[in-house]
Design an enzyme around this catalytic site. Sequence first.
Site, mmCIF file in Angstrom:
data_model
loop_
_atom_site.group_PDB
_atom_site.id
_atom_site.type_symbol
_atom_site.label_atom_id
_atom_site.label_comp_id
_atom_site.label_asym_id
_atom_site.label_seq_id
_atom_site.Cartn_x
_atom_site.Cartn_y
_atom_site.Cartn_z
ATOM 1 N N ASP A 96 -6.560 8.439 -5.534
ATOM 2 C CA ASP A 96 -7.215 7.850 -4.079
ATOM 3 C C ASP A 96 -5.395 7.925 -4.167
ATOM 4 O O ASP A 96 -4.841 7.735 -4.404
ATOM 5 C CB ASP A 96 -7.561 6.892 -3.974
ATOM 6 C CG ASP A 96 -7.080 5.288 -4.768
ATOM 7 O OD1 ASP A 96 -6.721 5.872 -6.487
ATOM 8 O OD2 ASP A 96 -7.444 3.923 -4.058
ATOM 9 N N GLU A 158 -7.242 2.524 -7.166
ATOM 10 C CA GLU A 158 -6.569 1.489 -7.208
ATOM 11 C C GLU A 158 -5.771 0.963 -6.183
ATOM 12 O O GLU A 158 -5.129 0.200 -6.282
ATOM 13 C CB GLU A 158 -5.398 2.593 -7.929
ATOM 14 C CG GLU A 158 -3.808 2.109 -8.791
ATOM 15 C CD GLU A 158 -2.901 1.571 -7.861
ATOM 16 O OE1 GLU A 158 -2.121 0.939 -7.845
ATOM 17 O OE2 GLU A 158 -2.953 2.673 -6.426
HETATM 18 ZN ZN LIG Z 1 -0.392 4.446 -6.993
#
Ligand SMILES: [Zn+2]
Length: 451
Positions: A96, A158
Amino acid sequence: MTEDARTAGLRAQVAELMPQAKSDLAQLVSFKSVADPRQFPPEECDRAAQWVADAFAAAGLTTVGLHETPDGSTAVVASRPAPAGAPTVLLYCHYDVQPPMDEGAWRTPPWELTERDGRWYGRGSADCKGNIVMHLTALRALGPDLPLGVTLVAEGSEEQGTGGLERFVEAGPDLLRADAIVIGDCGNFAAGVPTLTETLRGNVNVVVTIETLAGPLHSGMFGGPAPDALAALIQVLASLRDKRGDTTIDGLPNDQVWPGVQYPSEQFHADAGVLRDVELTGAGTVADMLWARPALTVLGIDAPPVVGSAAAVPAIARARLNLRIPPGTDPAQAYRALVDHLDAHTPWRAKVTIELEGMGAPFRSRTGGPARAAMEAALAASYGRPATTQGQGGSIPLCNVFSATYPDAEIMLLGVEEPKCLIHAPNESVDPKEIEHMALAEALFLATYAG
Ligand SMILES: [Zn+2]
């Protein structure tokens, strides 16, 4: 000194794989994998996850799965078991990305990998899709006959800080258990300078809302005595930094000193793209400010936009705050200090609401083990100069979960993200030479660590 045959062979292999690395990165960058369904369709993340799973299966990992994490995102886990008696290495990355922010500020299209002056531009080209390609290229260079076990995990949320993979690891620690963990979400002190990241700052994210009125009021008829929510917010936010730019939160130390490598201020000025004549902030050195002291950033403000604003006193204003905390500071204590500070500095007894979005502890990695020694040798062989160490201002809460869950594992932080990459900002880019050198270093590490 001439290079040994294994290093020379892998170097040639990796060089040959670079055109494929570029087309892989172009494919990955084309997925708008921002893990926030309010901004981008979740299918973009699904397609990125599937692509990563397929790519690592093709690179020789045998057990490949898509796993839902407790925050609703998808982690890709691909592995190849260790031969008897050999260690297992966990390779971490995330697919992501941060949103592109102001698309108008991009000189090239954010979702289209574009070469300019020898660098490859695009959202995620470095953070962290460049590191996915680093892992992929290292495994391809080695071929399927690995002397050790490898597990690849690509996280899907993340950048949102929602802790999906952290809780996933805690709920089922066996899937990712390893002797050494390579966190491919960092990078070198500068391009061409092989660097292991030794410490990370933690963070505390909050949203503060200030309300003063039942609704907006005509600024001519009411402005003056009417308590202005935006003015109150501005006062509170101004109290979080002093004139020099030091972060000033009551009860939180801000005078720590970084003991390691120093970051020359001229270099930081250039790396960060600070405008000419604009000063750096804070009383400490760049390394102190970046790695050893807290730093408060106002990430966003909800207030009437300039175009469309009326001559009215705002009734409500909101800000999203990000507090970075250095190793040695407890996040819960920092959060408490921030809340108390915001309460204490809100004027006119305005109504203040503070929501905690998330927090992560700072991190310090262990040194002196066999994986670390193998990695240092691999970095030195790849770059032709010894590896160095730095701190990092960013935080990776997962590192703390890994070190708590796998206390014997050696955790190493590295990757392709050097300062010129401008990660999280418009015009993110990666230096393809960094992908090449780091993929070679990782391949050499995987080839030698098993002994
Ligand atoms: Zn990163």
